[in-house]
Enzyme design. Sequence first.
Site, PDB file in Angstrom:
ATOM      1  N   ASP A 188       0.853  -1.178   0.000  1.00 16.20           N
ATOM      2  CA  ASP A 188       0.000   0.000   0.000  1.00 16.20           C
ATOM      3  C   ASP A 188       0.901   1.244   0.000  1.00 16.20           C
ATOM      4  OD1 ASP A 188      -2.267   1.719   0.557  1.00 16.20           O
ATOM      5  OD2 ASP A 188      -1.584   1.760   2.646  1.00 16.20           O
ATOM      6  N   ASP A 230      -0.334   5.201   0.750  1.00 16.38           N
ATOM      7  CA  ASP A 230      -0.637   6.189   1.799  1.00 16.38           C
ATOM      8  C   ASP A 230      -0.680   5.548   3.182  1.00 16.38           C
ATOM      9  OD1 ASP A 230      -0.846   7.973  -0.245  1.00 16.38           O
ATOM     10  OD2 ASP A 230      -3.026   8.154  -0.174  1.00 16.38           O
ATOM     11  N   ASP A 276      -1.934  -0.511   5.838  1.00 12.44           N
ATOM     12  CA  ASP A 276      -2.369   0.062   7.120  1.00 12.44           C
ATOM     13  C   ASP A 276      -3.874   0.261   7.222  1.00 12.44           C
ATOM     14  OD1 ASP A 276      -2.494   2.235   5.264  1.00 12.44           O
ATOM     15  OD2 ASP A 276      -2.548   3.604   6.984  1.00 12.44           O
TER      16      ASP A 276
END
Length: 262
Positions: A6, A8, A211
């Site tokens: 991922d 961001d 996250d």
Amino acid sequence: TVIFTDLDGTFLNHDDYSFDSSKDSLSLINEKKIPLLFTTSKTRVEVELLQKKVGIKEPFIVENGAAIFFPKDYQNFDLSFLDEYHGYYILQLGLKYKQVLNFYNKYKSEFGLLGFSDMNIDDIVKYTGLSEDDAKLSKQRDFTEPFLIEDKTKLKNLKNLALTYNIKITKGGRFYHLIGEFQDKGIAVKKAEKIFEKIYNDDINSIGLGDGPNDIVMFENVDIPIVIKNHKGKYVDTKIKNIQKSEFEGSKGWNEMVLKNV
Ligand code: 2M8
Ligand code: MG
Ligand code: MG
């Protein structure tokens, strides 16, 4: 090994979108020639710019698993079984942006939605903290619509309605996203693994770092799932028993966990 990550809040810090802390891990990845696949809600043009900044030319997965892109000359692989698009080989799993926007436009007032297509550059800058130039790239969408909703209790009805249009809803760090029913980061990672295994004619060991809620399906489809502490100092709830957790947030946590695992 193949790494899916991922962006961001994981490879990039949540607030300033920088990857300052990952110098050591990036040079290790480079040294070991490990494919590093950005697996993100971002658009193709956003990923292209970031790849340039990082100095890599690798396959990538955009807009929550809407499509997997392979550079045409990637490792001299024969990828001609895939479709050609914008100078890449591509496997599309998502819908056309137009189809998703049809649904969004039909129901935005009833459900109090504010999507990227109705935000101007200043709005996006305000909500995301992106620079103006980066905000422009995030508006160049091909498959999916990120949105805010006034009243979160309306989400459940919106979800059910969306499914009748072959659309589902996922959540990133800041926004909800209208995406195709048969796409997400998990489905895309599984397909990408299959393509690598076909090309290498061998099993691959996959690492997945993320996250957010939209990363959980990715965790479920890699050999080594790693959750990065988010900007609130918490971990997204995954129910995966053997998942590794970073001590640090964002870029620093990413560096920490890559050094531990490659
Ligand atoms: C959107 O995606 C993030 C990813 O976690 C989110 O949902 O918060 C996307 O629209 C992406 O294109 C954009 O760069 C990002 C900016 O924060 O927001
Ligand atoms: Mg994230
Ligand atoms: Mg495997």
